[in-house]
Design an enzyme around this catalytic site. Structure first.
Site, PDB file in Angstrom:
ATOM      1  N   ASP A   7      35.246  48.541  35.331  1.00 35.00           N
ATOM      2  CA  ASP A   7      35.925  47.647  34.412  1.00 35.00           C
ATOM      3  C   ASP A   7      36.683  46.613  35.244  1.00 35.00           C
ATOM      4  OD1 ASP A   7      37.134  46.654  32.052  1.00 35.00           O
ATOM      5  OD2 ASP A   7      38.839  47.999  32.339  1.00 35.00           O
ATOM      6  N   GLU A   9      39.716  44.184  33.852  1.00 38.91           N
ATOM      7  CA  GLU A   9      41.144  44.073  33.540  1.00 38.91           C
ATOM      8  C   GLU A   9      41.805  45.451  33.554  1.00 38.91           C
ATOM      9  OE1 GLU A   9      42.207  41.029  30.426  1.00 38.91           O
ATOM     10  OE2 GLU A   9      40.044  41.093  30.132  1.00 38.91           O
TER      11      GLU A   9
END
Length: 201
Positions: A7, A9
């Site tokens: 991922d 953020e």
């Protein structure tokens, strides 16, 4: 071949919507996929707030231009790319991500796109694919790649569970507790150690 899917953020960069929330003085925009599992509901809420406050893409991009990767993230990314291929699977938007990708040495990024009006207002968004993170992992596995996946939010859980190995990274307590069968680490050294165990068994 073994690769890593991460991922973006909360893992390598700060949460863009939280940074913009603080800059714009709109606390409601702090809500993220850590808080709301339904991505469509979350984005509808965000777009409604942007329209209400007459905020446009350029306003968000100005804030993004001031942001830096999380402390240690650039070094971690460089170390990881020396070991294997890194793919970023994110629900962010290409119009947001480019300046921060430059600061991370341009890892490969799969993400979504915003729809904008002639005046620069954000009118909608296009998902690259529904359940895009999980389906990307499935696609990589279909060509005989083995996947390690890590993220911090509700929308990372399916990706992590579909991967051959993985963990949570700096996930909030609510996710750690409700998904306690998935290990969670809080430093890049710990994350790299988990990845190394997968890459070099």
């Amino acid at each position: 071949m073994r690769i890593v899917c991460l991922d973006l953020e909360g893992v390598l960069i700060p949460e863009i919507w939280i940074a913009f929330s603080e800059a714009a003085g709109i606390p409601e925009l702090r809500r993220t996929t850590r808080d709301e599992p339904d991505y469509d509901k979350l984005m509808a809420f965000r777009l409604e707030l942007l329209a209400k406050h007459h905020l446009k893409l350029a306003d968000i991009q100005r804030v993004i231009g001031t942001m830096e990767p999380l402390e240690g993230a650039a070094e971690f990314t460089a170390a990881l790319k020396e070991r294997t291929q890194l793919i970023i699977l994110s629900d962010t938007f290409e119009q947001f991500a480019k300046p921060l990708m430059a600061k991370l040495g341009y890892p490969t990024l799969f993400c979504n796109s915003l729809v904008t009006g002639a005046d620069g207002s954000i009118t909608g968004y296009k998902l690259r694919q529904k359940d895009g993170k999980k389906n990307a992992v499935l696609a990589f596995k279909s060509i005989n790649l083995e996947i390690f996946a890590a993220g911090d939010s509700f929308n990372d859980l399916a990706m992590i569970r579909e991967a051959d190995a993985g963990c949570l990274f700096r996930a909030p307590e609510s996710i750690r507790t409700s998904h306690s069968d998935i290990s969670c680490v809080d430093t890049y050294a710990e994350l790299l150690a988990q990845i190394d165990t997968f890459l070099f068994p």
